[in-house]
Design a protein around this motif. Structure first.
Motif, short mmCIF file in Angstrom:
data_model
loop_
_atom_site.label_atom_id
_atom_site.label_comp_id
_atom_site.label_asym_id
_atom_site.label_seq_id
_atom_site.Cartn_x
_atom_site.Cartn_y
_atom_site.Cartn_z
N GLU A 86 54.47 15.39 -25.31
CA GLU A 86 55.87 15.48 -24.49
C GLU A 86 56.11 14.28 -24.33
N GLU A 87 54.82 13.66 -23.98
CA GLU A 87 55.21 12.28 -22.72
C GLU A 87 55.16 11.27 -24.34
N LYS A 88 54.61 11.54 -25.73
CA LYS A 88 54.54 10.07 -25.74
C LYS A 88 56.01 10.80 -27.08
N GLY A 89 57.08 11.06 -26.67
CA GLY A 89 57.87 11.18 -27.27
C GLY A 89 58.39 12.67 -28.04
N GLY A 90 56.80 13.76 -28.07
CA GLY A 90 57.20 15.00 -28.61
C GLY A 90 56.66 14.82 -29.59
N LEU A 91 56.68 16.78 -30.02
CA LEU A 91 55.55 16.80 -31.13
C LEU A 91 56.01 16.36 -32.70
N GLU A 92 56.66 16.28 -32.64
CA GLU A 92 57.95 15.39 -34.29
C GLU A 92 57.43 13.90 -33.79
N GLY B 147 55.25 10.06 -35.94
CA GLY B 147 53.97 8.30 -36.03
C GLY B 147 52.61 8.40 -36.80
N LYS B 148 51.96 9.51 -37.03
CA LYS B 148 50.50 9.84 -37.34
C LYS B 148 50.54 9.32 -39.22
N LYS B 149 51.85 9.85 -39.27
CA LYS B 149 52.45 9.97 -41.11
C LYS B 149 52.58 8.92 -41.45
#
Length: 206
Positions: free
Chosen positions: A42-48, A53-55
């Protein structure tokens, strides 16, 4: 027992790649670990956003690999960097990133090409390298005979490495160069001849 705050601190120090590995295997983790991971994501902007970002990172990695492979093929066709840059475009990476990859590939290939090239400097370097390596290797071989009167397999490897090191130092080229490889083999064999000759002059001193 590990606290949630400690887990949060640990996950915060993870790279996105490491964090994604935790996320993939989260079902095997404790409820406390799941809560800590959720907070960090969540601190990184949320799961989505995290998954997006990973993709994106995976796409960029695959694109870099493709650019490198294509740059190598184009270099073999024409080694001119401008020629390669004009023909390689990317919808994933920007122009600067593509140009940097091409520069890296061309630089590596040119170094390999120069390393394998047999020039007059290579021939002269090999000539002096064989002479010096044969002498030093011969002394090394003679010493074991003079003081031990036996030969050790490790000494043979040692002499080969000494000869290669001397030839490479003088020529500034590696064993990928045919002349350097041949010079190394010759100097190694000559070391045994020189060593035996020195031993016949001095004899066993052990």
């Amino acid at each position: 027992m590990v606290t949630k705050d400690e887990l949060i601190q640990r996950y915060t120090s993870f790279t996105d790649e490491e964090l994604f590995d935790v996320y993939k295997n989260i079902d095997t983790y404790s409820d406390l670990a799941k809560e800590a991971l959720e907070i960090v994501i969540e601190e990184k902007g949320g799961l989505e956003k995290f998954l997006a970002g990973k993709k994106r990172a995976e796409e960029e990695s695959a694109e870099r690999y493709w650019i490198k492979r294509q740059a190598i093929k184009l270099y073999l066709e024409n080694p001119d960097k401008i020629f390669i840059k004009d023909r390689l475009k990317s919808d994933v990476l920007n122009y600067t990133e593509v140009a940097d990859i091409i520069e890296e590939v061309v630089s590596k290939l040119e170094k390999e090409k120069a390393d394998k090239a047999i020039t007059s400097r290579t021939i002269m370097g090999c000539f002096f390298g064989v002479a010096l390596a044969s002498l030093l290797g011969g002394i090394f071989w003679a010493l074991q005979l003079i003081y031990f009167k036996v030969t050790f397999g490790i000494f043979i490897i040692g002499i080969a490495l000494i000869c290669y090191g001397i030839v490479r130092l003088i020529t500034k080229q590696s064993k990928a160069n045919t002349a350097v490889l041949i010079a190394t083999i010759i100097s190694t064999l000559m070391s045994f001849v020189v060593g035996e000759f020195i031993y016949t002059l001095i004899g066993y001193q052990g």
